[in-house]
Motif scaffolding. Structure first.
Motif, PDB file in Angstrom:
ATOM      1  N   THR A 101      -6.933  -1.495 -12.003  1.00  0.00           N
ATOM      2  CA  THR A 101      -7.089  -2.326 -10.813  1.00  0.00           C
ATOM      3  C   THR A 101      -8.582  -2.555 -10.570  1.00  0.00           C
ATOM      4  OG1 THR A 101      -7.291  -0.532  -9.192  1.00  0.00           O
ATOM      5  CG2 THR A 101      -5.065  -1.158  -9.865  1.00  0.00           C
ATOM      6  N   ASP A 102      -8.900  -3.382  -9.581  1.00  0.00           N
ATOM      7  CA  ASP A 102     -10.298  -3.644  -9.232  1.00  0.00           C
ATOM      8  C   ASP A 102     -10.986  -2.392  -8.704  1.00  0.00           C
ATOM      9  OD1 ASP A 102      -9.909  -6.248  -9.964  1.00  0.00           O
ATOM     10  OD2 ASP A 102      -9.606  -6.984  -7.930  1.00  0.00           O
ATOM     11  N   GLN A 134      -0.065  -2.118  -3.534  1.00  0.00           N
ATOM     12  CA  GLN A 134       0.104  -3.218  -4.490  1.00  0.00           C
ATOM     13  C   GLN A 134       1.429  -3.090  -5.226  1.00  0.00           C
ATOM     14  OE1 GLN A 134      -3.153  -3.708  -7.249  1.00  0.00           O
ATOM     15  NE2 GLN A 134      -1.986  -5.043  -8.611  1.00  0.00           N
ATOM     16  N   LEU A 135       2.114  -4.229  -5.380  1.00  0.00           N
ATOM     17  CA  LEU A 135       3.342  -4.296  -6.172  1.00  0.00           C
ATOM     18  C   LEU A 135       2.986  -4.725  -7.594  1.00  0.00           C
ATOM     19  CD1 LEU A 135       5.771  -6.104  -3.685  1.00  0.00           C
ATOM     20  CD2 LEU A 135       5.676  -3.662  -4.220  1.00  0.00           C
ATOM     21  N   PRO A 136       3.813  -4.378  -8.574  1.00  0.00           N
ATOM     22  CA  PRO A 136       3.528  -4.795  -9.958  1.00  0.00           C
ATOM     23  C   PRO A 136       3.636  -6.309 -10.123  1.00  0.00           C
ATOM     24  CG  PRO A 136       5.700  -3.801  -9.803  1.00  0.00           C
ATOM     25  CD  PRO A 136       5.044  -3.571  -8.481  1.00  0.00           C
ATOM     26  N   ASP A 137       2.928  -6.833 -11.112  1.00  0.00           N
ATOM     27  CA  ASP A 137       2.976  -8.276 -11.384  1.00  0.00           C
ATOM     28  C   ASP A 137       3.561  -8.586 -12.753  1.00  0.00           C
ATOM     29  OD1 ASP A 137       0.990  -7.413 -13.074  1.00  0.00           O
ATOM     30  OD2 ASP A 137      -0.619  -8.601 -12.169  1.00  0.00           O
ATOM     31  N   GLY A 196      -6.208  -5.584  -6.214  1.00  0.00           N
ATOM     32  CA  GLY A 196      -6.396  -4.159  -6.474  1.00  0.00           C
ATOM     33  C   GLY A 196      -6.410  -3.383  -5.171  1.00  0.00           C
ATOM     34  N   SER A 197      -5.622  -2.264  -5.100  1.00  0.00           N
ATOM     35  CA  SER A 197      -5.578  -1.450  -3.896  1.00  0.00           C
ATOM     36  C   SER A 197      -4.966  -0.118  -4.194  1.00  0.00           C
ATOM     37  CB  SER A 197      -4.761  -2.166  -2.816  1.00  0.00           C
ATOM     38  OG  SER A 197      -4.662  -1.361  -1.670  1.00  0.00           O
ATOM     39  N   ASP A 198      -5.395   0.938  -3.449  1.00  0.00           N
ATOM     40  CA  ASP A 198      -4.757   2.241  -3.571  1.00  0.00           C
ATOM     41  C   ASP A 198      -4.301   2.671  -2.197  1.00  0.00           C
ATOM     42  OD1 ASP A 198      -7.048   2.916  -2.277  1.00  0.00           O
ATOM     43  OD2 ASP A 198      -7.982   3.949  -3.989  1.00  0.00           O
ATOM     44  N   ALA A 199      -3.904   3.951  -2.044  1.00  0.00           N
ATOM     45  CA  ALA A 199      -3.328   4.411  -0.782  1.00  0.00           C
ATOM     46  C   ALA A 199      -4.294   4.259   0.378  1.00  0.00           C
ATOM     47  CB  ALA A 199      -2.904   5.882  -0.922  1.00  0.00           C
ATOM     48  N   ASP A 200      -5.609   4.507   0.156  1.00  0.00           N
ATOM     49  CA  ASP A 200      -6.575   4.405   1.244  1.00  0.00           C
ATOM     50  C   ASP A 200      -6.745   2.974   1.718  1.00  0.00           C
ATOM     51  OD1 ASP A 200      -6.997   7.096   1.165  1.00  0.00           O
ATOM     52  OD2 ASP A 200      -8.659   6.982  -0.263  1.00  0.00           O
ATOM     53  N   SER A 201      -6.802   2.012   0.782  1.00  0.00           N
ATOM     54  CA  SER A 201      -7.008   0.625   1.174  1.00  0.00           C
ATOM     55  C   SER A 201      -5.779   0.019   1.802  1.00  0.00           C
ATOM     56  CB  SER A 201      -7.436  -0.218  -0.035  1.00  0.00           C
ATOM     57  OG  SER A 201      -6.421  -0.226  -1.009  1.00  0.00           O
ATOM     58  N   ALA A 202      -4.607   0.643   1.607  1.00  0.00           N
ATOM     59  CA  ALA A 202      -3.376   0.120   2.208  1.00  0.00           C
ATOM     60  C   ALA A 202      -3.303   0.435   3.683  1.00  0.00           C
ATOM     61  CB  ALA A 202      -2.142   0.700   1.498  1.00  0.00           C
ATOM     62  N   ALA A 203      -3.964   1.522   4.124  1.00  0.00           N
ATOM     63  CA  ALA A 203      -3.802   2.003   5.482  1.00  0.00           C
ATOM     64  C   ALA A 203      -4.306   1.048   6.552  1.00  0.00           C
ATOM     65  CB  ALA A 203      -4.495   3.374   5.622  1.00  0.00           C
ATOM     66  N   PRO A 204      -5.527   0.455   6.457  1.00  0.00           N
ATOM     67  CA  PRO A 204      -6.034  -0.354   7.557  1.00  0.00           C
ATOM     68  C   PRO A 204      -5.153  -1.528   7.941  1.00  0.00           C
ATOM     69  CG  PRO A 204      -7.790   0.184   6.005  1.00  0.00           C
ATOM     70  CD  PRO A 204      -6.503   0.586   5.377  1.00  0.00           C
ATOM     71  N   SER A 205      -4.500  -2.157   6.977  1.00  0.00           N
ATOM     72  CA  SER A 205      -3.723  -3.352   7.284  1.00  0.00           C
ATOM     73  C   SER A 205      -2.243  -3.074   7.431  1.00  0.00           C
ATOM     74  CB  SER A 205      -3.925  -4.395   6.179  1.00  0.00           C
ATOM     75  OG  SER A 205      -3.484  -3.877   4.961  1.00  0.00           O
TER      76      SER A 205
END
Length: 257
Positions: A101-102, A134-137, A196-205
């Motif tokens: 991921t990014d 993130q979901l798979p593509d 690109g995103s992990d568990a931490d980046s998912a939390a704010p939104s």
């Protein structure tokens, strides 16, 4: 017994059996464990999946729910929303194929979530919300096999895969359709953020995404319930028509000299 009485008895029996089958089928369809919304865009980020678990037993309560997430097409950045009365246990698994991921290379992903401690009683359901980064593509469908355990010790295994062109299995696994990106991608993509995103980046939104998804889920559920009700009503009308035809036939025969 007269021919008229025999005709009426047979017509009534057939109508009763048909109506019972219609109502049973409608009840069975609404008792499945499902995931909402039913679709997202491939590679969608910062969204929420809601697993709806109804209780289909008259004399037992649901006391444990296990949802298995696919690891061949992993869901990244999984976060569990607290549910009153329930305790969630999250299990992670090392991936056979790493995901780039990014934000870096992902080597582990959530493979199972188990909720215990609460109760879903007869006539009730519970939504278990799961936020994702993130979901798979690389796939068009995700299947979430689920085990539902009751207070009497029985277990319903919602693990059967639906096959194209075939009837729905008796115990289908909750399934999420992943659609191709494009004009409608952002609408299905929660916040429409970076891939690109992990568990931490998912939390704010997750809070705003959860609200949007809940509203969408309520609309989808209402539409689905309406469609089922109309379908059932149509079948019931057909049964009543069959009964009327039987009576008309009986009267016609009885009127003959």
């Amino acid at each position: 017994m007269s021919p008229t009485s025999t005709t009426l008895r047979r017509t009534g029996t057939l109508a009763a059996l048909t109506l019972a089958g219609v109502l049973a089928a409608a009840g069975a369809a609404s008792a499945h464990v499902t995931v909402h919304p039913e679709s997202y865009a491939k590679g969608a980020t910062d969204g929420v999946l809601s697993f709806r678990v109804p209780n289909e037993e008259d004399t037992a309560s649901t006391t444990k729910v296990q949802v298995f997430l696919p690891t061949d097409h992993p869901v990244l950045g999984v976060l569990v929303t607290p549910q009153a009365g329930w305790t969630a246990k999250v299990t992670t698994t090392k991936l056979k194929k790493q995901v780039k991921t990014d934000d870096g290379t992902i080597t582990d992903a959530v493979s199972e979530i188990t909720w215990t401690g609460g109760r879903i009683r007869h006539g009730e359901f519970q939504d278990f919300d799961v936020a994702f980064g993130q979901l798979p593509d690389d796939t068009g469908r995700l299947s979430f096999k689920t085990l539902q355990t009751y207070s009497d010790g029985s277990v319903v295994r919602w693990i059967e895969e639906a096959k194209a062109g075939a009837d729905e299995p008796e115990n289908p696994a909750p399934a999420l359709t992943l659609t191709a990106g494009g004009a409608g991608a952002e609408a299905s993509n929660g916040s429409g953020g970076a891939a690109g995103s992990d568990a931490d980046s998912a939390a704010p939104s997750s809070a705003s995404s959860s609200k949007d998804t809940k509203e969408s889920t309520a609309s989808d559920t209402a539409d689905d319930s309406t469609a089922r009700s109309l379908g059932t009503a149509g079948l019931v009308v057909g049964v009543l028509g069959l009964i009327a035809a039987g009576f008309a036939l009986a009267r016609g025969r009885n009127a003959r000299p």
